[in-house]
Design a protein around this motif. Structure first.
Motif, PDB file in Angstrom:
ATOM      1  N   GLY A 169       0.681  -1.057  -0.008  1.00  0.00           N
ATOM      2  CA  GLY A 169       0.149  -0.150  -0.094  1.00  0.00           C
ATOM      3  C   GLY A 169       0.831   1.476   0.026  1.00  0.00           C
ATOM      4  O   GLY A 169       0.479   2.331  -0.429  1.00  0.00           O
ATOM      5  N   GLU A 170       2.222   1.341   0.371  1.00  0.00           N
ATOM      6  CA  GLU A 170       2.882   2.165   0.383  1.00  0.00           C
ATOM      7  C   GLU A 170       4.341   2.334  -0.096  1.00  0.00           C
ATOM      8  O   GLU A 170       4.850   3.234  -0.892  1.00  0.00           O
ATOM      9  CB  GLU A 170       3.012   2.751   1.986  1.00  0.00           C
ATOM     10  CG  GLU A 170       1.817   3.207   2.568  1.00  0.00           C
ATOM     11  CD  GLU A 170       2.125   3.185   4.090  1.00  0.00           C
ATOM     12  OE1 GLU A 170       3.040   3.877   4.435  1.00  0.00           O
ATOM     13  OE2 GLU A 170       1.122   3.242   5.009  1.00  0.00           O
ATOM     14  N   ASP A 171       5.106   1.078   0.166  1.00  0.00           N
ATOM     15  CA  ASP A 171       6.524   1.075  -0.301  1.00  0.00           C
ATOM     16  C   ASP A 171       6.810   0.277  -1.450  1.00  0.00           C
ATOM     17  O   ASP A 171       7.694   0.470  -2.132  1.00  0.00           O
ATOM     18  CB  ASP A 171       7.212   0.100   0.961  1.00  0.00           C
ATOM     19  CG  ASP A 171       7.085   0.800   2.248  1.00  0.00           C
ATOM     20  OD1 ASP A 171       6.995   1.951   2.438  1.00  0.00           O
ATOM     21  OD2 ASP A 171       7.150   0.157   3.216  1.00  0.00           O
ATOM     22  N   ASP A 172       5.896  -0.390  -2.116  1.00  0.00           N
ATOM     23  CA  ASP A 172       6.192  -0.970  -3.277  1.00  0.00           C
ATOM     24  C   ASP A 172       6.529  -0.142  -4.345  1.00  0.00           C
ATOM     25  O   ASP A 172       5.711   1.079  -4.391  1.00  0.00           O
ATOM     26  CB  ASP A 172       4.513  -1.870  -3.600  1.00  0.00           C
ATOM     27  CG  ASP A 172       4.727  -2.562  -4.871  1.00  0.00           C
ATOM     28  OD1 ASP A 172       5.710  -2.463  -5.818  1.00  0.00           O
ATOM     29  OD2 ASP A 172       3.729  -3.319  -5.352  1.00  0.00           O
ATOM     30  N   GLU A 176       2.113   4.772  -6.869  1.00  0.00           N
ATOM     31  CA  GLU A 176       2.666   6.136  -6.845  1.00  0.00           C
ATOM     32  C   GLU A 176       2.308   7.017  -5.718  1.00  0.00           C
ATOM     33  O   GLU A 176       2.946   7.896  -5.728  1.00  0.00           O
ATOM     34  CB  GLU A 176       1.921   6.613  -8.210  1.00  0.00           C
ATOM     35  CG  GLU A 176       2.232   5.903  -9.477  1.00  0.00           C
ATOM     36  CD  GLU A 176       1.524   6.430 -10.874  1.00  0.00           C
ATOM     37  OE1 GLU A 176       0.943   7.358 -10.534  1.00  0.00           O
ATOM     38  OE2 GLU A 176       1.928   6.092 -11.812  1.00  0.00           O
ATOM     39  N   ARG A 177       1.444   6.635  -5.007  1.00  0.00           N
ATOM     40  CA  ARG A 177       0.989   7.303  -3.638  1.00  0.00           C
ATOM     41  C   ARG A 177       0.180   6.212  -2.785  1.00  0.00           C
ATOM     42  O   ARG A 177      -0.452   5.201  -3.074  1.00  0.00           O
ATOM     43  CB  ARG A 177      -0.073   8.450  -3.992  1.00  0.00           C
ATOM     44  CG  ARG A 177      -1.589   8.007  -4.922  1.00  0.00           C
ATOM     45  CD  ARG A 177      -2.448   9.217  -4.886  1.00  0.00           C
ATOM     46  NE  ARG A 177      -3.494   8.925  -5.712  1.00  0.00           N
ATOM     47  CZ  ARG A 177      -3.829   8.657  -7.062  1.00  0.00           C
ATOM     48  NH1 ARG A 177      -2.761   8.827  -8.058  1.00  0.00           N
ATOM     49  NH2 ARG A 177      -4.870   8.314  -7.311  1.00  0.00           N
ATOM     50  N   ARG A 182      -5.333  -0.929  -1.713  1.00  0.00           N
ATOM     51  CA  ARG A 182      -4.123  -2.108  -2.459  1.00  0.00           C
ATOM     52  C   ARG A 182      -3.512  -2.910  -1.373  1.00  0.00           C
ATOM     53  O   ARG A 182      -3.367  -4.298  -1.663  1.00  0.00           O
ATOM     54  CB  ARG A 182      -3.285  -1.361  -3.401  1.00  0.00           C
ATOM     55  CG  ARG A 182      -2.335  -2.230  -4.077  1.00  0.00           C
ATOM     56  CD  ARG A 182      -1.259  -1.265  -5.163  1.00  0.00           C
ATOM     57  NE  ARG A 182      -0.785  -2.023  -6.026  1.00  0.00           N
ATOM     58  CZ  ARG A 182       0.523  -2.453  -5.840  1.00  0.00           C
ATOM     59  NH1 ARG A 182       1.231  -2.282  -4.683  1.00  0.00           N
ATOM     60  NH2 ARG A 182       1.207  -3.330  -6.853  1.00  0.00           N
ATOM     61  N   GLY A 183      -3.198  -2.277  -0.317  1.00  0.00           N
ATOM     62  CA  GLY A 183      -2.570  -3.125   0.743  1.00  0.00           C
ATOM     63  C   GLY A 183      -3.382  -4.197   1.391  1.00  0.00           C
ATOM     64  O   GLY A 183      -2.994  -5.473   1.513  1.00  0.00           O
ATOM     65  N   GLU A 184      -4.638  -3.951   1.298  1.00  0.00           N
ATOM     66  CA  GLU A 184      -5.850  -4.874   1.844  1.00  0.00           C
ATOM     67  C   GLU A 184      -5.868  -6.130   0.808  1.00  0.00           C
ATOM     68  O   GLU A 184      -5.951  -7.004   1.146  1.00  0.00           O
ATOM     69  CB  GLU A 184      -6.871  -4.210   2.253  1.00  0.00           C
ATOM     70  CG  GLU A 184      -6.926  -3.329   3.425  1.00  0.00           C
ATOM     71  CD  GLU A 184      -6.868  -4.179   4.796  1.00  0.00           C
ATOM     72  OE1 GLU A 184      -7.174  -5.287   4.601  1.00  0.00           O
ATOM     73  OE2 GLU A 184      -6.578  -3.563   5.848  1.00  0.00           O
ATOM     74  N   PHE A 185      -5.772  -5.499  -0.492  1.00  0.00           N
ATOM     75  CA  PHE A 185      -6.074  -6.522  -1.752  1.00  0.00           C
ATOM     76  C   PHE A 185      -5.157  -7.704  -1.604  1.00  0.00           C
ATOM     77  O   PHE A 185      -5.225  -8.799  -1.601  1.00  0.00           O
ATOM     78  CB  PHE A 185      -6.236  -5.993  -2.985  1.00  0.00           C
ATOM     79  CG  PHE A 185      -6.134  -6.670  -4.058  1.00  0.00           C
ATOM     80  CD1 PHE A 185      -7.415  -6.731  -4.697  1.00  0.00           C
ATOM     81  CD2 PHE A 185      -5.078  -7.302  -4.889  1.00  0.00           C
ATOM     82  CE1 PHE A 185      -7.542  -7.585  -5.953  1.00  0.00           C
ATOM     83  CE2 PHE A 185      -5.339  -8.099  -5.840  1.00  0.00           C
ATOM     84  CZ  PHE A 185      -6.578  -8.145  -6.309  1.00  0.00           C
ATOM     85  N   PHE A 186      -3.803  -7.091  -1.319  1.00  0.00           N
ATOM     86  CA  PHE A 186      -2.461  -8.262  -1.129  1.00  0.00           C
ATOM     87  C   PHE A 186      -2.617  -8.792   0.101  1.00  0.00           C
ATOM     88  O   PHE A 186      -2.048 -10.125   0.355  1.00  0.00           O
ATOM     89  CB  PHE A 186      -1.353  -7.620  -1.518  1.00  0.00           C
ATOM     90  CG  PHE A 186      -1.150  -7.381  -3.036  1.00  0.00           C
ATOM     91  CD1 PHE A 186      -0.692  -8.466  -3.645  1.00  0.00           C
ATOM     92  CD2 PHE A 186      -1.264  -6.176  -3.560  1.00  0.00           C
ATOM     93  CE1 PHE A 186      -0.407  -8.323  -5.202  1.00  0.00           C
ATOM     94  CE2 PHE A 186      -1.114  -5.908  -4.852  1.00  0.00           C
ATOM     95  CZ  PHE A 186      -0.759  -7.048  -5.670  1.00  0.00           C
ATOM     96  N   ASP A 236      -7.876   5.947 -13.135  1.00  0.00           N
ATOM     97  CA  ASP A 236      -6.436   6.058 -13.093  1.00  0.00           C
ATOM     98  C   ASP A 236      -6.062   4.479 -13.276  1.00  0.00           C
ATOM     99  O   ASP A 236      -4.875   3.900 -12.866  1.00  0.00           O
ATOM    100  CB  ASP A 236      -5.918   6.486 -11.629  1.00  0.00           C
ATOM    101  CG  ASP A 236      -6.370   7.888 -11.442  1.00  0.00           C
ATOM    102  OD1 ASP A 236      -5.949   8.530 -12.485  1.00  0.00           O
ATOM    103  OD2 ASP A 236      -6.725   8.331 -10.478  1.00  0.00           O
ATOM    104  N   GLY A 237      -6.656   3.560 -13.972  1.00  0.00           N
ATOM    105  CA  GLY A 237      -6.325   2.217 -14.162  1.00  0.00           C
ATOM    106  C   GLY A 237      -5.257   2.104 -15.462  1.00  0.00           C
ATOM    107  O   GLY A 237      -4.821   2.804 -15.865  1.00  0.00           O
TER     108      GLY A 237
END
Length: 288
Positions: A169-172, A176-177, A182-186, A236-237
């Motif tokens: 969600g942040e460091d990948d 971009e922001r 996204r973090g929850e998805f993974f 933004d996809g």
């Protein structure tokens, strides 16, 4: 939500998840008066990613999500196959064994490609189609190399699920922001082992699966889809507006929609916006 075991191509065991109890006396495979919907996740995804969507769909539909081969709780054969033909055959088997035909297929990313290829090959099984953020054009060699590098960058194993959420969600480097969704998805595709948290899937198998479609364009199969089809993109996809609108033009019965403030994970990023754009389409399918 209950699990249903199915048999896919080559005898593979597939796990499907139904998001409402069936009417009393009906068992999987029986005819159902509620129109069927089959939800197909994208690469690295799993059926549970559709939970929010499936719950509201279940108010008027028989909503089932499939863990595709190599994903979730379905089998992950060491040597595959992970071909387009295998994924499509699995989806067809699921529709037939669950008694969902004529079904509405809702697919995200790779799952959307599976959905439209099934609609093209077996129009007798498919009533309508929703394509979520999947391109019809080829992505090419550079794209596959980027994915190989990205997989190698994962700091496995993760010590905690909080670490999973933070990294994706942040460091990948692909973020971009900050994107908590996204973090929850993974986090949903991780499983705990003796040394920490690792993905439910094999990254090698994901690359193998991806290389069966990433080098090719898929306009021909898209043009063969004859059922009503909604093409949805996140603003933004990964699917650009011009390509999405060209996909609609190619489709004999295509419609277009976009979800503001959504990235590639449209239905997961912005579930309310996602529902706003697909619910009218599904209502139209029901009344047509």
């Amino acid at each position: 939500m209950r699990r249903i075991d199915l048999t896919g191509a080559d005898g593979l065991r597939l796990a499907a998840w139904e998001f409402a109890d069936p009417p009393k006396g009906r068992t999987p495979g029986d005819a159902d008066p509620a129109p069927g919907v089959l939800l197909l996740h994208g690469l690295m995804g799993r059926a549970s990613h559709w939970t929010t969507t499936a719950r509201w769909l279940a108010e008027r539909h028989r909503a089932v999500a499939l863990d595709q081969r190599g994903h979730g709780r379905s089998d992950k054969p060491a040597d595959g196959p992970f071909t387009r033909e295998a994924y499509v055959a699995d989806a067809a088997a699921a529709v037939e064994q669950l008694g969902l035909a004529p079904v509405t297929l809702i697919g995200h990313s790779m799952g959307a490609l599976t959905a439209w290829q099934l609609a093209a090959e077996r129009p007798d099984l498919v009533r309508a189609l929703v394509i979520c953020d999947m391109r019809a054009s080829a992505l090419g060699v550079a794209s596959q190399r980027e994915w190989e590098d990205w997989f190698r960058s994962w700091p496995l194993p993760f010590a905690t699920l909080a670490d999973v959420r933070k990294w994706f969600g942040e460091d990948d480097p692909w973020v971009e922001r900050p994107n908590p969704a996204r973090g929850e998805f993974f986090a949903e595709v991780m499983t705990e082992g003796p040394d920490g948290w690792r993905p439910l899937f094999s990254r090698r198998q994901m690359l193998t699966s991806r290389e069966t479609w990433v080098y090719d364009a898929h306009w021909d199969s898209l043009a063969q889809v004859r059922c009503p089809t909604l093409v949805v993109r996140g603003l933004d996809g990964e699917l650009g507006r011009a390509e999405a609108q060209e996909m609609v033009r190619v489709l004999p019965h295509g419609q277009y929609a976009e979800v503001p403030d959504a990235g590639h994970l449209v239905h997961y990023d912005q579930p309310d916006g996602w529902r706003t754009v697909i619910a009218p389409f599904l209502d139209g399918v029901l009344t047509s």
